[in-house]
Design an enzyme around this catalytic site. Structure first.
Site, PDB file in Angstrom:
ATOM      1  N   GLU A 147      -5.312  -8.967   1.202  1.00 24.12           N
ATOM      2  CA  GLU A 147      -5.958  -8.613   2.698  1.00 24.12           C
ATOM      3  C   GLU A 147      -7.212  -8.281   2.328  1.00 24.12           C
ATOM      4  O   GLU A 147      -7.859  -7.557   1.211  1.00 24.12           O
ATOM      5  CB  GLU A 147      -5.196  -7.373   3.227  1.00 24.12           C
ATOM      6  CG  GLU A 147      -3.925  -7.444   3.853  1.00 24.12           C
ATOM      7  CD  GLU A 147      -3.318  -6.264   4.428  1.00 24.12           C
ATOM      8  OE1 GLU A 147      -4.399  -5.228   4.815  1.00 24.12           O
ATOM      9  OE2 GLU A 147      -2.313  -5.864   4.316  1.00 24.12           O
TER      10      GLU A 147
ATOM     11  N   GLU B 255       0.692  -1.110   0.080  1.00 26.14           N
ATOM     12  CA  GLU B 255      -0.100   0.022  -0.135  1.00 26.14           C
ATOM     13  C   GLU B 255       0.882   1.214  -0.155  1.00 26.14           C
ATOM     14  O   GLU B 255       1.073   2.034   0.931  1.00 26.14           O
ATOM     15  CB  GLU B 255      -1.044   0.103   1.114  1.00 26.14           C
ATOM     16  CG  GLU B 255      -1.810  -1.103   1.251  1.00 26.14           C
ATOM     17  CD  GLU B 255      -2.907  -0.879   2.269  1.00 26.14           C
ATOM     18  OE1 GLU B 255      -2.970   0.065   2.972  1.00 26.14           O
ATOM     19  OE2 GLU B 255      -3.829  -1.896   2.105  1.00 26.14           O
TER      20      GLU B 255
HETATM   21  C1  FCB Z   1      -4.293  -2.306   5.786  1.00 25.81           C
HETATM   22  C2  FCB Z   1      -2.969  -2.531   5.951  1.00 25.81           C
HETATM   23  C3  FCB Z   1      -2.818  -3.558   7.205  1.00 25.81           C
HETATM   24  C4  FCB Z   1      -3.861  -3.602   8.005  1.00 25.81           C
HETATM   25  C5  FCB Z   1      -5.223  -3.349   7.452  1.00 25.81           C
HETATM   26  C6  FCB Z   1      -6.351  -3.488   8.420  1.00 25.81           C
HETATM   27  O1  FCB Z   1      -4.355  -0.999   5.159  1.00 25.81           O
HETATM   28  O2  FCB Z   1      -2.116  -2.939   5.072  1.00 25.81           O
HETATM   29  O3  FCB Z   1      -1.495  -3.377   7.792  1.00 25.81           O
HETATM   30  O4  FCB Z   1      -3.713  -2.683   9.247  1.00 25.81           O
HETATM   31  O5  FCB Z   1      -5.186  -2.068   6.742  1.00 25.81           O
END
Ligand code: FCB
Length: 454
Positions: free
Chosen positions: A360, A171
């Site tokens: 994620e 990110e």
């Molecule tokens: C993302 C991050 C991760 C975590 C999630 C909830 O932006 O990559 O580390 O904190 O959010």
């Protein structure tokens, strides 16, 4: 008549796993020669992190990784996305390697493989060595790319025999714009656009070095990609006009990262908007940045609704969320499971991405401690099921989605939100370090082991 439902199956060989990141779970923030990261530093400044929480102990995964890997396997996962702490390997950012840090991950990968877990390794998940911030301003200075090149060459050489799946950066938006622009994240600075654009360019160079390092030292079967949190518009109605609007929105909001990587240049629209604040590009930069990758990782938690405007020249209209629109306890997380369908589809349609992993997805709720050994997190279970239903729809439509990593195995240090926002499938009692799988973890186990929705 008896109803015979068809199984809601995922493609064969679909990758199922959990995701986490070193600074959020390891603890041992100053142990065995590790240098401080910008997050260790930031968390010590009053008012930066909720309740003054620090990363010092976190989930104590540094000492407990073996039992955590066992737990992961009990919960059905065969893949685990983790990150390596740069300041553990190079306490000063570059220069002398810290043997103890290097050895820690040797032990960690051996233990993972013994447990039958395949590692997916993020080279950088926001924990920049504080030494680099002090020495030359961290991401603001081009020298960060030289330090990163040394760091990733070291990683891939050391672990490439056991690690075949690499993710360069997590990110970019969060550690550049939010770290140096709005100041919500470490190092907590509010600097002008010209500086933020520079941090972006340096991050892209580092991504390129990550890809280069894997190609040079990764050995057979090594694969590499970026993890991005692309901005995703969900068409209000799935009709041609609104879908075209969603596509236009994706193309308009993500070029700062994705154009250099997939097209080897900055988009004209970005350069026009940046004007004199555009980053300085050196000869050869784009050749490095656009080295071909093997997949795109997408972190998808939320999105926004878009539609075709009724009139005017704009190609899309983003709709504001009404105040009572459903959201998780993490306030930025508006509940919009269709994002996980549209994100991969639009990345494929707009940038020709050939393979997408959801690196994620999950949700932050302030879960209460276990009662009779149970945490009935039905909100999480329901949201995950809706997300996976949308992911399956993408696979069924022919979008090349190859895998899914649930964020996160267990509750952990949620950056500026400290330990309050719990994203885990496993409840972590931070005082006793006791782990208790929540209902959602048991549910996920059934999905993973059957490779279908349950
Ligand atoms: C993302 C991050 C991760 C975590 C999630 C909830 O932006 O990559 O580390 O904190 O959010």
């Amino acid at each position: 008549m008896p109803v015979k439902p068809r199984p809601l199956a995922f493609p064969r060989n679909f990758v199922w796993g959990f995701a986490a990141a070193a600074p959020q779970i390891e603890g041992a923030a100053f142990a065995d020669g590790k240098g401080p990261s910008i997050w260790d530093h930031f968390a010590r400044q009053p008012g930066r992190v909720r309740n003054g929480d620090t990363l010092d102990v976190a989930c104590d995964h540094y000492a407990r990784f073996r039992e955590d890997f066992k737990l992961m396997r009990e919960l059905g996962a065969r893949h685990y996305r983790l990150s390596i702490a740069w300041p553990r390997i190079f306490p000063q950012g570059d220069g002398a390697v810290n043997r103890q840090g290097l050895d820690f991950y040797h032990r960690l990968f051996d233990a993972m493989l013994e447990e039958g877990l395949t590692p997916w390794v993020t080279m950088f998940h926001w924990d920049l060595p504080q030494a680099l911030e002090d020495r030359f301003g961290g991401w603001r200075d081009r020298r960060v790319a030289d330090a990163f090149a040394t760091y990733v060459d070291t990683l891939v050489r050391a672990y490439g025999d056991r690690v075949k799946n690499w993710i360069t950066l997590n990110e970019i938006f969060c550690f550049t714009t939010l770290g140096y622009g709005t100041g919500a994240k470490a190092p907590g600075l509010k600097l002008p656009d010209a500086v933020v654009n520079r941090t972006y360019h340096h991050a892209l160079l580092c991504h390129g070095h990550g890809v280069r390092a894997v190609r040079e030292h990764g050995g057979r079967g090594a694969r590499v990609g970026l993890t991005d949190n692309s901005s995703i518009g969900v068409p209000v109605t799935e009709t041609e006009d609104d879908i075209a609007a969603a596509r236009a929105h994706f193309a308009a909001t993500n070029p700062r990262t994705l154009d250099p990587i997939y097209r080897g240049r900055y988009a004209a629209s970005y350069l026009r908007a940046a004007g004199k604040d555009a980053p300085r590009v050196a000869k050869g930069d784009f050749a490095l940045i656009s080295l071909p990758t093997d997949f795109l990782g997408l972190n998808i938690y939320t999105g926004s609704f878009v539609r075709a405007p009724a009139r005017g020249r704009a190609k899309f209209e983003v709709l504001p969320f009404p105040p009572s629109y459903p959201q998780a306890d993490a306030h930025w997380l508006k509940i919009l499971p269709q994002s996980i369908y549209w994100g991969p589809r639009l990345a494929t349609e707009v940038y020709g991405v050939k393979a997408v992993y959801i690196t994620e997805n999950g949700c932050g709720y302030d879960d209460a401690p276990p009662v009779n050994g149970e945490v009935l997190d039905l909100h999480r279970r329901d949201l995950l099921r809706n997300c996976l239903g949308e992911l399956r729809r993408a696979a069924t439509d022919g979008v090349p989605v190859k895998g899914y990593f649930l964020w996160s195995l267990m509750d952990n240090f949620e950056w500026e939100d400290g330990y309050e926002r719990r994203f885990g499938a496993v409840y972590c009692d931070f005082k006793t370090q006791r782990r208790t799988p929540k209902l959602s973890a048991r549910w996920y186990r059934e999905v993973v082991t059957r490779n279908r929705l349950v």
